[in-house]
Write a protein that holds these residues in place. Structure first.
Motif, short mmCIF file in Angstrom:
data_model
loop_
_atom_site.label_atom_id
_atom_site.label_comp_id
_atom_site.label_asym_id
_atom_site.label_seq_id
_atom_site.Cartn_x
_atom_site.Cartn_y
_atom_site.Cartn_z
N ALA A 471 -42.31 134.61 76.55
CA ALA A 471 -42.23 134.63 75.11
C ALA A 471 -42.98 133.30 74.19
O ALA A 471 -43.65 133.33 72.99
CB ALA A 471 -40.93 134.98 74.70
N ILE A 472 -42.02 132.17 75.10
CA ILE A 472 -42.34 130.58 74.52
C ILE A 472 -44.26 130.35 74.32
O ILE A 472 -45.14 129.44 73.47
CB ILE A 472 -41.58 129.87 75.30
CG1 ILE A 472 -39.27 129.73 74.69
CG2 ILE A 472 -41.26 128.51 74.88
CD1 ILE A 472 -38.78 129.10 76.02
N GLU A 473 -44.13 130.68 75.74
CA GLU A 473 -46.01 130.15 76.00
C GLU A 473 -46.44 131.22 75.10
O GLU A 473 -47.60 130.78 74.48
CB GLU A 473 -45.88 130.92 77.42
CG GLU A 473 -47.54 130.13 78.27
CD GLU A 473 -47.62 130.66 79.57
OE1 GLU A 473 -48.66 130.40 79.57
OE2 GLU A 473 -47.03 131.09 80.64
N GLU A 474 -46.44 133.10 74.82
CA GLU A 474 -47.12 133.18 73.96
C GLU A 474 -46.98 132.91 72.95
O GLU A 474 -48.56 132.94 72.19
CB GLU A 474 -46.64 134.67 74.01
CG GLU A 474 -46.94 134.91 75.11
CD GLU A 474 -46.58 136.89 75.47
OE1 GLU A 474 -45.83 137.78 75.04
OE2 GLU A 474 -47.03 137.81 76.29
N SER A 475 -46.22 132.71 72.40
CA SER A 475 -45.92 131.98 70.49
C SER A 475 -46.49 129.96 70.62
O SER A 475 -46.15 130.25 69.45
CB SER A 475 -44.34 132.18 69.73
OG SER A 475 -43.20 131.89 70.89
N GLN A 476 -46.95 130.10 71.44
CA GLN A 476 -46.85 128.20 71.74
C GLN A 476 -45.38 127.69 71.02
O GLN A 476 -45.49 126.75 70.37
CB GLN A 476 -48.20 128.47 70.57
CG GLN A 476 -49.41 128.94 71.66
CD GLN A 476 -50.35 128.68 70.97
OE1 GLN A 476 -50.97 128.15 69.97
NE2 GLN A 476 -51.85 128.89 71.52
N ALA A 477 -44.64 128.15 71.71
CA ALA A 477 -42.92 127.34 71.12
C ALA A 477 -43.51 125.87 71.81
O ALA A 477 -43.17 126.29 72.97
CB ALA A 477 -42.01 128.39 70.87
N THR A 478 -42.80 124.37 70.45
CA THR A 478 -42.22 123.84 71.69
C THR A 478 -40.77 124.09 71.43
O THR A 478 -39.25 123.86 70.04
CB THR A 478 -42.60 122.71 70.69
OG1 THR A 478 -44.16 122.34 70.86
CG2 THR A 478 -41.71 121.27 71.51
N LEU A 479 -39.63 124.42 72.27
CA LEU A 479 -37.95 124.43 72.99
C LEU A 479 -37.48 122.96 73.42
O LEU A 479 -38.09 122.32 74.53
CB LEU A 479 -38.08 125.50 73.84
CG LEU A 479 -36.49 125.30 74.18
CD1 LEU A 479 -35.69 125.22 72.77
CD2 LEU A 479 -36.10 126.65 75.20
N THR A 480 -37.04 122.44 72.37
CA THR A 480 -35.99 120.88 73.22
C THR A 480 -34.21 121.37 73.50
O THR A 480 -33.83 121.86 72.45
CB THR A 480 -36.82 119.78 72.15
OG1 THR A 480 -37.67 119.55 71.90
CG2 THR A 480 -36.02 118.88 72.57
N ILE A 481 -34.36 121.02 74.56
CA ILE A 481 -32.98 120.68 74.60
C ILE A 481 -32.20 119.74 75.02
O ILE A 481 -33.08 118.25 76.21
CB ILE A 481 -32.46 122.07 76.09
CG1 ILE A 481 -33.25 123.25 75.80
CG2 ILE A 481 -31.33 122.00 76.24
CD1 ILE A 481 -33.19 124.28 77.04
N GLN A 482 -31.30 119.09 74.33
CA GLN A 482 -29.85 118.01 74.37
C GLN A 482 -29.16 118.23 75.42
O GLN A 482 -28.43 119.27 75.17
CB GLN A 482 -30.27 117.12 72.58
CG GLN A 482 -31.68 117.58 72.24
CD GLN A 482 -31.65 116.11 71.27
OE1 GLN A 482 -31.13 115.99 70.51
NE2 GLN A 482 -33.06 116.04 70.39
N PRO A 483 -28.86 117.44 75.94
CA PRO A 483 -27.38 117.65 76.71
C PRO A 483 -26.16 117.99 75.80
O PRO A 483 -26.35 117.76 74.64
CB PRO A 483 -26.97 115.69 76.60
CG PRO A 483 -27.88 115.29 76.87
CD PRO A 483 -29.18 116.11 75.72
N ILE A 484 -25.48 118.75 76.09
CA ILE A 484 -24.59 119.70 75.24
C ILE A 484 -23.47 119.34 76.10
O ILE A 484 -23.33 120.08 77.26
CB ILE A 484 -24.76 121.31 75.11
CG1 ILE A 484 -26.16 121.56 74.37
CG2 ILE A 484 -24.36 122.08 74.95
CD1 ILE A 484 -27.10 122.77 74.65
#
Length: 615
Positions: A471-484
């Motif tokens: 789904a992320i690839e199809e929507s061409q989204a950029t997902l950033t996960i910082q330390p939690i």
């Protein structure tokens, strides 16, 4: 010791003792003040005694001067005139002047012409310094105060020239005074017991001493004795410990006519000076002690009668109440005294506690009924879950299966309108199945949860992102996960939380704009008035996007089950995703809020405790 002082009786006695302390302190202070005044009075009295003795000595010297003047004119230095002078001198000594130690008449060549039979006369008169001064003088001559070499006594000599009828000096007449007169004066002066009177010269030689003159006269005092104080001050008072080890108060002054070379000192033992004051102080202390003991005894019995009986009733009643007997009462009179008011308060408290106990029993019964109803509701919910998981999904699967058969096998036999109906049936069945699955997920948050454990939220967020790779690839989204930060939680539900929030961002992205999703976390200190578990250190998680957003007035409505703000034909879904997120967060004793602006995106803020209660 602490237990001993916790007793009320002991405290009452301590109060009585403390009440007596001011009287004790005042008595001691008055005693010390009176001791100081007694010392001043004693020293002033001794100074008067010393001055009086010095005055008497001066009067004797003056009398002797007159006697010498008279006798110098009464005798002619002829053998006829001097025949009976010795007996005259002896008579004067025995009757009028007992402290005269010697009388003599001598010519200018050192020959003694007349003397008393028992008088002390120098053996070699011509070499005597006083005699030489006497024959060289035209007036009275007084020798220095000294120790007589013949007798070892302290003496002073006085002489006067003898003149003939032609006014020619033909001899001298001399009288010696025994300083033992000071001993006689001290013996008759009623000095306090242990007192001393001392006459010393400037070199520290004792010329007279009372008492025990034989042991002291002629002795030279050491420099570290009272002699040093006397010679340095000349006149005054002081306190000094003598060679006998007795501390005395001293008063001293110089004898007149001696050029401050001879001093008289009167000393009185401190114990004697303070004796009356000490007796009065001891007597007062004894009376205070007796009064204190009587007060303590009275406080013990009166305290037991007036205070302790009431206290014991109150203590017994409160102990019975603490043991569960809420019917216990003090049975005391409710008067206006402190104990009466306290007894009233205790009995009123017992009545109130009894009423509250009844109310609590009723509340417990109500709670038990409520708990039973809640347990039945949970069982009904579990039954519904079983029904939803089997009985509801089974017909839906058959509807989908038969509609698939119609669409695949009988497409040519169906009209265009019929084919459209089949598609609608399949779409409705699919939505119905998604709703059932969402309801199951919603109910299983509480009924099918996993144990709480230490979880790495950063890894869980990345795993959720991996599940949504397509789904992320199809929507061409950029997902950033910082330390939690790591917390204690249900790992499966935490993954479900991130899945729903990322899916929500992908679903409601803006067309023709690259989607950006950012996930971050931090530790903060917070105090929550609505959730006690968030008082202290918490983990704050932020999930933000640049999607279509929504009006801020719907920030709470979006978390309700089946709630949708947008056209379901444009955005598919069941409206349960954010409701499930809220239930997961609340199950972990946290909060979730949304901040959004239409056309600018949405930020979800999640607060979770680092440690779950009871973890």
């Amino acid at each position: 010791m602490k237990k001993f002082f916790s007793s009320l009786r002991v405290r009452i006695i301590l109060v009585v003792i403390l009440a007596a302390l001011p009287a004790l302190i005042l008595t001691l202070y008055s005693g010390l003040d009176e001791r100081q005044q007694a010392a001043i009075n004693a020293q002033e009295s001794m100074l008067r005694t010393a001055r009086y003795a010095a005055d008497q000595h001066e009067i004797l010297i003056e009398d002797t001067r007159v006697l010498l003047l008279t006798m110098s004119h009464a005798f002619n230095l002829t053998e006829h005139e001097l025949g009976n002078c010795g007996h005259v001198f002896s008579h004067l000594k025995d009757i009028h002047f007992p402290f005269y130690s010697s009388f003599y008449v001598a010519d200018l060549e050192g020959n003694i012409l007349c003397t008393m039979p028992t008088g002390d006369v120098p053996e070699d008169l011509a070499t005597c310094t006083h005699y030489q001064n006497l024959i060289a003088s035209e007036d009275f001559v007084i020798s220095e105060y000294h120790i007589c070499r013949n007798t070892g006594k302290g003496v002073i000599s006085m002489g006067y020239p003898v003149w003939n009828v032609n006014n020619q000096k033909v001899g001298v007449i001399n009288i010696g005074i025994d300083l033992a007169l000071f001993n006689d004066f001290a013996a008759n002066a009623n000095l306090p017991e242990g007192s001393t009177l001392t006459v010393i010269d400037k070199t520290g030689v004792v010329l007279a001493h009372y008492p025990d003159p034989d042991a002291w006269v002629g002795k030279t005092l050491p420099e570290n004795s009272i002699y040093q104080e006397i010679t340095s001050q000349r006149s005054g008072t002081t306190e000094f410990t003598g060679e006998d080890g007795i501390s005395r108060l001293h008063a001293f002054l110089p004898l007149s006519g001696t050029d401050d070379h001879v001093f008289i000192d009167v000393g009185t033992p401190k114990d004697v000076a303070y004796a009356e004051i000490n007796r009065a102080l001891v007597r007062n202390l004894i009376w205070i002690g007796v009064a204190s003991i009587l007060a303590v005894i009275a406080a013990w019995f009166l305290g037991n009668y007036l205070i302790m009986q009431s206290i014991e009733k109150l203590v017994d009643t409160t102990q019975e109440i603490s043991n569960g007997n809420l019917n216990a009462r003090t049975n005391m009179t409710y008067d206006r005294s402190e104990f009466g008011m306290l007894a009233n308060s205790v009995d009123t408290m017992a009545v109130s506690l009894s009423q509250r106990e009844q109310e609590r029993d009723q509340a417990e019964a109500t709670m038990q009924e409520y708990a039973a109803d809640l347990e039945r509701s949970n069982r009904d919910l579990m039954d519904f879950t079983n029904i939803a998981s089997h009985d509801l999904q089974e017909p839906l699967r058959k509807i989908q299966s038969f509609s698939d058969i119609l669409r695949i096998r009988h497409t040519q036999e169906l009209s265009t309108e019929a084919q459209d109906y089949v598609k609608r049936i399949q779409s409705a069945a699919s939505r119905m199945q998604n709703l059932v699955i969402a309801l199951l997920d919603y109910s299983r948050i509480s009924t099918k949860s996993q144990p709480i454990e230490k979880v790495n939220l950063t890894q869980i967020a990345r795993k959720a992102a991996e599940d949504l790779d397509l789904a992320i690839e199809e929507s061409q989204a950029t997902l950033t996960i910082q330390p939690i930060p790591n917390i204690s939680a249900d790992p499966f539900q935490m993954q479900h939380l991130f899945l729903n929030l990322i899916s929500n961002a992908i679903k409601f992205r803006q067309p023709n704009m690259p989607l950006e999703v950012n996930i971050s976390g931090q530790i903060i200190q917070n105090g929550s008035p609505t959730n006690a578990h968030l008082n202290g250190t918490i983990c704050e998680i932020s999930v933000s996007d640049n999607g279509i957003g929504f009006d801020a007035k719907y920030s709470d409505r979006i978390f309700q089950p089946f709630e949708r703000l947008h056209d379901p034909n444009q955005y598919d879904g069941t409206g349960m995703g954010l409701a499930i997120c809220r239930k997961i967060v609340e199950r972990h004793h946290g909060t979730i809020t949304a901040q959004s602006t239409p056309g600018k995106g949405t930020t979800f803020i999640i607060h979770l405790p680092i440690q779950q209660p009871g973890d």
